[in-house]
Scaffold this motif. Structure first.
Motif, PDB file in Angstrom:
ATOM      1  N   ALA A 267      23.186  27.657  93.480  1.00 23.24           N
ATOM      2  CA  ALA A 267      24.386  27.229  94.148  1.00 23.24           C
ATOM      3  C   ALA A 267      25.524  28.482  94.237  1.00 23.24           C
ATOM      4  O   ALA A 267      26.258  28.775  95.076  1.00 23.24           O
ATOM      5  CB  ALA A 267      25.035  26.208  93.493  1.00 23.24           C
ATOM      6  N   GLY A 268      24.983  29.339  93.244  1.00 23.70           N
ATOM      7  CA  GLY A 268      25.808  30.716  93.041  1.00 23.70           C
ATOM      8  C   GLY A 268      27.287  30.592  92.888  1.00 23.70           C
ATOM      9  O   GLY A 268      27.814  29.675  92.038  1.00 23.70           O
ATOM     10  N   ALA A 269      27.866  31.423  93.686  1.00 22.73           N
ATOM     11  CA  ALA A 269      29.319  31.377  93.871  1.00 22.73           C
ATOM     12  C   ALA A 269      30.096  29.899  94.152  1.00 22.73           C
ATOM     13  O   ALA A 269      31.136  29.812  93.728  1.00 22.73           O
ATOM     14  CB  ALA A 269      30.064  32.511  94.346  1.00 22.73           C
ATOM     15  N   ASP A 270      29.375  29.166  94.638  1.00 25.14           N
ATOM     16  CA  ASP A 270      30.049  27.971  95.134  1.00 25.14           C
ATOM     17  C   ASP A 270      29.686  26.781  94.155  1.00 25.14           C
ATOM     18  O   ASP A 270      30.159  25.662  94.401  1.00 25.14           O
ATOM     19  CB  ASP A 270      28.999  27.426  96.346  1.00 25.14           C
ATOM     20  N   ALA A 271      28.894  27.040  93.065  1.00 23.30           N
ATOM     21  CA  ALA A 271      28.779  26.055  92.000  1.00 23.30           C
ATOM     22  C   ALA A 271      30.030  25.348  91.536  1.00 23.30           C
ATOM     23  O   ALA A 271      30.186  24.026  91.511  1.00 23.30           O
ATOM     24  CB  ALA A 271      28.058  26.546  90.771  1.00 23.30           C
ATOM     25  N   PRO A 272      31.146  26.115  91.095  1.00 21.24           N
ATOM     26  CA  PRO A 272      32.256  25.373  90.498  1.00 21.24           C
ATOM     27  C   PRO A 272      32.930  24.476  91.620  1.00 21.24           C
ATOM     28  O   PRO A 272      33.345  23.423  91.024  1.00 21.24           O
ATOM     29  CB  PRO A 272      33.218  26.493  90.199  1.00 21.24           C
ATOM     30  N   ARG A 273      32.896  24.671  92.713  1.00 19.34           N
ATOM     31  CA  ARG A 273      33.656  23.849  93.717  1.00 19.34           C
ATOM     32  C   ARG A 273      32.731  22.677  94.435  1.00 19.34           C
ATOM     33  O   ARG A 273      33.216  21.930  94.976  1.00 19.34           O
ATOM     34  CB  ARG A 273      34.040  24.560  94.977  1.00 19.34           C
ATOM     35  N   HIS A 274      31.551  22.971  93.997  1.00 14.59           N
ATOM     36  CA  HIS A 274      30.541  21.991  94.601  1.00 14.59           C
ATOM     37  C   HIS A 274      29.508  21.171  93.682  1.00 14.59           C
ATOM     38  O   HIS A 274      29.618  19.736  93.819  1.00 14.59           O
ATOM     39  CB  HIS A 274      29.706  22.454  95.727  1.00 14.59           C
ATOM     40  N   LEU A 275      29.132  21.926  92.551  1.00 11.41           N
ATOM     41  CA  LEU A 275      28.043  21.169  91.803  1.00 11.41           C
ATOM     42  C   LEU A 275      28.674  20.652  90.634  1.00 11.41           C
ATOM     43  O   LEU A 275      29.348  21.447  89.765  1.00 11.41           O
ATOM     44  CB  LEU A 275      27.150  22.279  91.833  1.00 11.41           C
ATOM     45  N   SER A 276      28.299  19.463  90.089  1.00 16.54           N
ATOM     46  CA  SER A 276      28.511  18.972  88.506  1.00 16.54           C
ATOM     47  C   SER A 276      26.857  18.421  88.149  1.00 16.54           C
ATOM     48  O   SER A 276      25.989  17.911  89.032  1.00 16.54           O
ATOM     49  CB  SER A 276      29.397  17.897  88.704  1.00 16.54           C
ATOM     50  N   ILE A 277      26.878  18.762  86.885  1.00 18.51           N
ATOM     51  CA  ILE A 277      25.526  18.209  86.505  1.00 18.51           C
ATOM     52  C   ILE A 277      25.722  17.504  85.180  1.00 18.51           C
ATOM     53  O   ILE A 277      26.411  17.904  84.304  1.00 18.51           O
ATOM     54  CB  ILE A 277      24.494  19.305  86.114  1.00 18.51           C
ATOM     55  N   ASP A 278      24.844  16.623  84.854  1.00 17.41           N
ATOM     56  CA  ASP A 278      25.029  15.508  83.531  1.00 17.41           C
ATOM     57  C   ASP A 278      23.601  15.589  82.926  1.00 17.41           C
ATOM     58  O   ASP A 278      22.522  15.455  83.542  1.00 17.41           O
ATOM     59  CB  ASP A 278      25.286  14.082  83.920  1.00 17.41           C
ATOM     60  N   ILE A 279      23.561  16.400  81.907  1.00 21.43           N
ATOM     61  CA  ILE A 279      22.364  16.760  81.046  1.00 21.43           C
ATOM     62  C   ILE A 279      21.898  15.628  80.037  1.00 21.43           C
ATOM     63  O   ILE A 279      23.112  15.517  79.234  1.00 21.43           O
ATOM     64  CB  ILE A 279      22.431  18.174  80.455  1.00 21.43           C
ATOM     65  N   ARG A 280      20.946  15.068  79.943  1.00 22.06           N
ATOM     66  CA  ARG A 280      20.543  14.021  79.105  1.00 22.06           C
ATOM     67  C   ARG A 280      19.135  14.437  78.437  1.00 22.06           C
ATOM     68  O   ARG A 280      18.493  15.387  78.905  1.00 22.06           O
ATOM     69  CB  ARG A 280      20.279  12.728  79.611  1.00 22.06           C
ATOM     70  N   SER A 281      18.650  13.744  77.673  1.00 25.92           N
ATOM     71  CA  SER A 281      17.299  14.245  76.904  1.00 25.92           C
ATOM     72  C   SER A 281      16.092  13.890  77.928  1.00 25.92           C
ATOM     73  O   SER A 281      15.167  14.612  77.572  1.00 25.92           O
ATOM     74  CB  SER A 281      17.085  13.346  75.622  1.00 25.92           C
ATOM     75  N   ASP A 282      16.154  13.274  78.914  1.00 24.92           N
ATOM     76  CA  ASP A 282      15.171  12.918  79.636  1.00 24.92           C
ATOM     77  C   ASP A 282      15.273  13.327  81.088  1.00 24.92           C
ATOM     78  O   ASP A 282      14.414  12.962  81.877  1.00 24.92           O
ATOM     79  CB  ASP A 282      14.686  11.572  79.631  1.00 24.92           C
ATOM     80  N   ARG A 283      16.461  13.902  81.465  1.00 24.58           N
ATOM     81  CA  ARG A 283      16.748  14.064  82.883  1.00 24.58           C
ATOM     82  C   ARG A 283      18.066  14.941  82.925  1.00 24.58           C
ATOM     83  O   ARG A 283      18.915  15.093  82.208  1.00 24.58           O
ATOM     84  CB  ARG A 283      16.939  12.907  83.701  1.00 24.58           C
ATOM     85  N   ALA A 284      18.093  15.536  84.215  1.00 24.94           N
ATOM     86  CA  ALA A 284      19.631  16.193  84.574  1.00 24.94           C
ATOM     87  C   ALA A 284      19.718  15.600  86.056  1.00 24.94           C
ATOM     88  O   ALA A 284      19.179  15.361  86.999  1.00 24.94           O
ATOM     89  CB  ALA A 284      19.140  17.650  84.623  1.00 24.94           C
ATOM     90  N   VAL A 285      21.025  15.047  86.059  1.00 22.00           N
ATOM     91  CA  VAL A 285      21.628  14.561  87.306  1.00 22.00           C
ATOM     92  C   VAL A 285      22.445  15.405  87.901  1.00 22.00           C
ATOM     93  O   VAL A 285      23.519  15.894  87.327  1.00 22.00           O
ATOM     94  CB  VAL A 285      22.272  13.018  86.988  1.00 22.00           C
ATOM     95  N   LEU A 286      22.017  15.776  89.230  1.00 18.06           N
ATOM     96  CA  LEU A 286      22.782  16.415  89.929  1.00 18.06           C
ATOM     97  C   LEU A 286      23.567  15.919  91.120  1.00 18.06           C
ATOM     98  O   LEU A 286      23.351  15.125  91.471  1.00 18.06           O
ATOM     99  CB  LEU A 286      21.839  17.375  90.618  1.00 18.06           C
ATOM    100  N   ARG A 287      25.114  16.642  91.131  1.00 15.33           N
ATOM    101  CA  ARG A 287      25.877  15.853  92.066  1.00 15.33           C
ATOM    102  C   ARG A 287      26.433  16.857  92.862  1.00 15.33           C
ATOM    103  O   ARG A 287      26.905  17.937  92.309  1.00 15.33           O
ATOM    104  CB  ARG A 287      26.773  15.074  91.287  1.00 15.33           C
ATOM    105  N   LEU A 288      26.652  16.681  94.276  1.00 19.46           N
ATOM    106  CA  LEU A 288      27.161  17.807  95.241  1.00 19.46           C
ATOM    107  C   LEU A 288      28.234  16.958  96.022  1.00 19.46           C
ATOM    108  O   LEU A 288      28.037  16.041  96.540  1.00 19.46           O
ATOM    109  CB  LEU A 288      26.435  18.422  96.177  1.00 19.46           C
ATOM    110  N   ARG A 289      29.292  17.802  95.922  1.00 18.25           N
ATOM    111  CA  ARG A 289      30.698  17.210  96.751  1.00 18.25           C
ATOM    112  C   ARG A 289      31.519  18.303  96.606  1.00 18.25           C
ATOM    113  O   ARG A 289      31.805  19.135  95.622  1.00 18.25           O
ATOM    114  CB  ARG A 289      31.145  16.040  96.093  1.00 18.25           C
ATOM    115  N   THR A 290      32.296  18.576  98.022  1.00 23.22           N
ATOM    116  CA  THR A 290      33.111  19.495  97.852  1.00 23.22           C
ATOM    117  C   THR A 290      34.670  19.021  97.245  1.00 23.22           C
ATOM    118  O   THR A 290      35.124  18.224  97.980  1.00 23.22           O
ATOM    119  CB  THR A 290      33.506  19.968  99.310  1.00 23.22           C
ATOM    120  N   ARG A 291      34.845  19.964  96.205  1.00 19.49           N
ATOM    121  CA  ARG A 291      35.928  19.527  95.271  1.00 19.49           C
ATOM    122  C   ARG A 291      37.277  19.482  96.222  1.00 19.49           C
ATOM    123  O   ARG A 291      37.900  18.562  96.044  1.00 19.49           O
ATOM    124  CB  ARG A 291      36.129  20.245  94.306  1.00 19.49           C
ATOM    125  N   ASP A 292      37.503  20.400  96.992  1.00 17.48           N
ATOM    126  CA  ASP A 292      38.829  20.555  97.802  1.00 17.48           C
ATOM    127  C   ASP A 292      39.061  19.487  98.746  1.00 17.48           C
ATOM    128  O   ASP A 292      40.109  18.841  98.860  1.00 17.48           O
ATOM    129  CB  ASP A 292      39.099  21.766  98.150  1.00 17.48           C
TER     130      ASP A 292
END
Length: 224
Positions: free
Chosen positions: A45-70
């Motif tokens: 995601a590079g420089a766009d990660a803070p405005r678009h990407l969120s991640i939930d890390i667990r012991s068996d998975r990473a859940v990735l979410r994309l949405r334009t924050r603004d």
């Protein structure tokens, strides 16, 4: 871009549209692997990660979410990032799985006669902030409330026309992938629930428990 166009664009990549964001999961054998997958996603995601990407890390998975924050919505840039993240993770041996039931988002809906009178209370007591609105000209009353740290469920307010006796005025909205919705409804009914209405399905089904407390199973479908 409407919801159907978003769903068709990200579906083949292993992502799903749920409640105004696109999600995927990376199933892994350890938390270290989940963290590694998350790191690859952030780099993609590079420089766009803070405005678009969120991640939930667990012991068996990473859940990735994309949405334009603004914008408070999925935009074309989110779809581009979904492609980039999917490609990067595949190159590093990770498989994406949108699943049929693990990805969901929870909302709390509060029915109110005077939203302007009750909304500030809920904003203050939860420490939430106004959700960015994708609708031009929307007022604060049209916007939901969201956890600024992305941990708790969103809150939205439903306008009542008149007082309703003997009916709860807070209900839960459980937004799931469109493949998972019918199974979730069936499970709720098998667990002693009642179907109050499927008039707006597949946008949402209204269910109640044995004492009449309500919940809605929701999808993106049937809303455009």
């Amino acid at each position: 871009m409407n919801r159907l166009e978003i769903s068709e664009a990200i579906g083949p990549l292993g992502w799903r549209l749920v409640l105004g964001a696109v999600y995927t999961e990376v199933l892994v054998p350890s938390m270290a692997d989940a963290a590694a997958a998350a790191a690859h996603a952030v780099r993609a995601a590079g420089a766009d990660a803070p405005r678009h990407l969120s991640i939930d890390i667990r012991s068996d998975r990473a859940v990735l979410r994309l949405r334009t924050r603004d914008a408070g919505a999925v935009t074309g840039r989110d779809l581009e990032l979904a492609r980039a993240v999917s490609q990067t993770l595949a190159e590093h041996g990770f498989e994406l799985s949108a699943g049929h039931g693990a990805i969901q988002a929870l909302e709390i809906a509060i029915d109110a006669l005077d939203i302007g009178a009750v909304r500030p209370f809920w904003k203050a007591v939860t420490g939430y902030i106004d959700e960015p609105s994708a609708e031009p000209g929307s007022s604060d009353l049209n916007a939901g409330l969201v956890d600024p740290f992305g941990r708790g469920p969103a809150i939205w307010f439903q306008q009542m026309d008149s007082p309703r006796a003997q009916r709860n005025r807070i209900h839960l909205d459980i937004d799931v992938t469109h493949e998972a919705a019918q199974g979730r409804v069936d499970a709720a009914l098998a667990a002693g629930g009642r179907l109050l209405s499927d008039r707006r399905a597949p946008a949402f089904w209204v269910l109640a428990d044995a004492e009449g407390n309500e919940a809605c199973i929701c999808t993106w479908q049937g809303r455009d």
